[in-house]
Design a protein around this motif. Structure first.
Motif, short mmCIF file in Angstrom:
data_model
loop_
_atom_site.label_atom_id
_atom_site.label_comp_id
_atom_site.label_asym_id
_atom_site.label_seq_id
_atom_site.Cartn_x
_atom_site.Cartn_y
_atom_site.Cartn_z
N PRO A 1 40.30 38.54 11.15
CA PRO A 1 40.37 37.85 9.85
C PRO A 1 39.01 37.37 9.35
O PRO A 1 38.87 37.09 8.16
N ASP B 1 36.68 24.52 14.00
CA ASP B 1 36.38 24.93 12.62
C ASP B 1 37.51 25.78 12.05
O ASP B 1 37.91 25.64 10.89
N ASN B 2 38.02 26.70 12.89
CA ASN B 2 39.09 27.59 12.41
C ASN B 2 40.35 26.78 12.09
O ASN B 2 41.03 27.04 11.09
N ASP C 1 36.42 39.39 9.93
CA ASP C 1 35.79 40.71 9.99
C ASP C 1 34.92 40.90 11.23
O ASP C 1 33.83 41.49 11.16
N TYR D 1 42.41 45.10 26.56
CA TYR D 1 41.25 44.20 26.52
C TYR D 1 40.70 43.95 27.92
O TYR D 1 41.41 43.43 28.80
N ILE E 1 44.85 35.81 13.36
CA ILE E 1 44.56 35.54 14.78
C ILE E 1 43.05 35.64 15.04
O ILE E 1 42.61 36.53 15.77
N SER F 1 37.93 33.13 19.00
CA SER F 1 36.70 32.41 19.29
C SER F 1 36.72 31.93 20.73
O SER F 1 37.71 31.36 21.20
P1 NAP Z 1 37.50 38.06 14.35
O1 NAP Z 1 38.47 37.11 14.87
O2 NAP Z 1 37.49 38.39 12.91
O3 NAP Z 1 36.01 37.61 14.72
C1 NAP Z 1 35.64 37.24 16.01
C2 NAP Z 1 34.15 36.94 15.99
O4 NAP Z 1 33.89 35.89 15.05
C3 NAP Z 1 33.63 36.46 17.32
O5 NAP Z 1 32.33 36.97 17.44
C4 NAP Z 1 33.59 34.93 17.19
O6 NAP Z 1 32.52 34.42 17.94
C5 NAP Z 1 33.30 34.77 15.71
N1 NAP Z 1 33.94 33.57 15.15
C6 NAP Z 1 35.26 33.28 15.08
N2 NAP Z 1 35.45 32.10 14.46
C7 NAP Z 1 34.22 31.63 14.14
C8 NAP Z 1 33.75 30.47 13.48
N3 NAP Z 1 34.60 29.53 13.02
N4 NAP Z 1 32.41 30.32 13.31
C9 NAP Z 1 31.54 31.26 13.76
N5 NAP Z 1 31.92 32.39 14.39
C10 NAP Z 1 33.26 32.57 14.57
O7 NAP Z 1 37.56 39.47 15.10
P2 NAP Z 1 38.43 40.12 16.24
O8 NAP Z 1 38.23 39.45 17.53
O9 NAP Z 1 38.17 41.57 16.11
O10 NAP Z 1 39.95 39.92 15.76
C11 NAP Z 1 40.75 38.83 16.16
C12 NAP Z 1 41.80 39.25 17.17
O11 NAP Z 1 42.66 40.25 16.64
C13 NAP Z 1 41.20 39.94 18.41
O12 NAP Z 1 40.58 39.03 19.26
C14 NAP Z 1 42.43 40.62 18.94
O13 NAP Z 1 43.27 39.70 19.62
C15 NAP Z 1 43.07 41.13 17.65
N6 NAP Z 1 42.66 42.51 17.29
C16 NAP Z 1 43.62 43.49 17.26
C17 NAP Z 1 43.27 44.78 16.96
C18 NAP Z 1 44.33 45.86 16.94
O14 NAP Z 1 44.00 47.05 16.92
N7 NAP Z 1 45.58 45.49 16.92
C19 NAP Z 1 41.94 45.12 16.66
C20 NAP Z 1 40.99 44.11 16.66
C21 NAP Z 1 41.37 42.80 16.96
P3 NAP Z 1 32.71 33.23 19.01
O15 NAP Z 1 33.67 33.72 20.05
O16 NAP Z 1 31.33 33.04 19.51
O17 NAP Z 1 33.23 32.05 18.26
#
Ligand code: NAP
Length: 281
Positions: free
Chosen positions: A197, A248-249, A199, A57, A237, A240
């Motif tokens: 989680p 909110d989460n 998407d 990252y 995980i 945000s």
């Molecule tokens: P995510 O957590 O599903 O979504 C993150 C997005 O959603 C961000 O744009 C965030 O924006 C927004 N968000 C989150 N909570 C919100 C809420 N309550 N209201 C409105 N918007 C919200 O996606 P992700 O970051 O891909 O996945 C989570 C974590 O998993 C990653 O950060 C990483 O640590 C891990 N990951 C691992 C892999 C792997 O290959 N192992 C791949 C992907 C991700 P804001 O920041 O503006 O709130």
């Protein structure tokens, strides 16, 4: 502070919060830095103390930011990082871990994951993880983006049965793992760590998530997260970089979807009826 967040068990019985925080895309923009650190620290105060990062990252910049956010609170956190597959050799894992520890300003990781499967034999990576564990640099190890056949191979490799978890893409819109991978993990008392989680904020524009959110006065993100958190043996995980979204989460972890709401979601986001290859982001 006592946490109201549920927990899930690792195979050795250690419990970790079912709701944590992701960090992908953090630490990359100076203008967002202070808000991201505040968001992470707010999440820790609320009990979302499972925190996931990776050497990938921001090319290390995310771990550096997280190291800053953890100042004074490191011991309250279950800290997870991930090694690139191209660093997964016996010597490569050790060197990569040392770099991560330095950036994170800590002397140990609670969990170290192989980010996805590459060309290094699994037995070699396991050996390196075990060496790190013996040296006290990591407390647990696991994998990420492993489908069921990869998990079978891992557990057949020497020492592979010490794997603590598999971090996978899993959410209401990506239910493939329910067919065989989640039951496989559950049978071995291994929790699944659901990444993206909500998407990656790409949930469909109009779905029953909106109806439930409108009726409950919450956001679609909260409904989607509450849905994941209802699954036994799964921790999530969400990432945000904003305090208000972290709050909110956290509130989503207290949201209990009704049988009718779950049925409406099942009708739209159908559970898998056959094997689907594990998706990854
Ligand atoms: P995510 O957590 O599903 O979504 C993150 C997005 O959603 C961000 O744009 C965030 O924006 C927004 N968000 C989150 N909570 C919100 C809420 N309550 N209201 C409105 N918007 C919200 O996606 P992700 O970051 O891909 O996945 C989570 C974590 O998993 C990653 O950060 C990483 O640590 C891990 N990951 C691992 C892999 C792997 O290959 N192992 C791949 C992907 C991700 P804001 O920041 O503006 O709130």
């Amino acid at each position: 502070m006592t946490s109201d967040i549920a927990s899930v068990s690792l195979p050795d019985g250690e419990r970790i919060p079912a709701l944590g925080q992701g960090t992908w895309e953090m630490g990359e923009a100076p203008a967002r830095r202070a808000a991201e650190i505040a968001a992470l620290r707010c999440g820790i105060e609320l009990g979302m103390t499972l925190i996931d990062t990776a050497e990938m990252y921001g090319d290390g910049a995310t771990e550096t930011l997280l190291g800053e956010a953890l100042a004074g609170v490191r011991d309250r956190v279950f800290l997870v990082s991930k090694v690139y597959p191209h660093n997964a050799s016996r010597r490569g894992v050790i060197a990569a871990c040392e770099q991560s520890l330095k950036r994170l300003k800590t002397d140990r990781l609670d969990l170290y994951l192989l980010h996805w499967r590459g060309s290094v034999p699994l037995a070699e990576t396991v050996q390196a993880f075990e060496a790190l564990r013996a040296a006290g640099k990591i407390r647990h190890w696991g994998v990420s983006n492993f489908d069921t056949d990869d998990m079978e191979e891992l557990l057949a490799a020497p020492g592979g049965d010490a794997c603590a978890t598999n971090q996978i893409l899993y959410n209401v819109a990506r239910r493939g793992p329910e067919f065989d991978l989640l039951p496989w993990l559950a049978a071995r008392k291994m929790p699944a760590m659901a990444y993206s989680p909500v998407d990656h904020a790409r949930l469909p524009k109009r779905s029953p998530l909106d109806d439930i959110a409108d009726a409950r006065g919450v956001s679609v993100f909260q409904v989607a997260l509450a849905w994941v958190l209802l699954k036994p043996g799964v921790c999530a995980i969400p990432k945000s970089g904003r305090v208000e979204h972290v709050r909110d989460n956290h509130r989503a972890s207290q949201l209990r979807l009704s049988a009718d709401e779950l049925a409406a979601l099942d009708t739209y986001f159908k559970p898998p009826r056959s094997k689907r290859a594990l998706e990854m982001l």
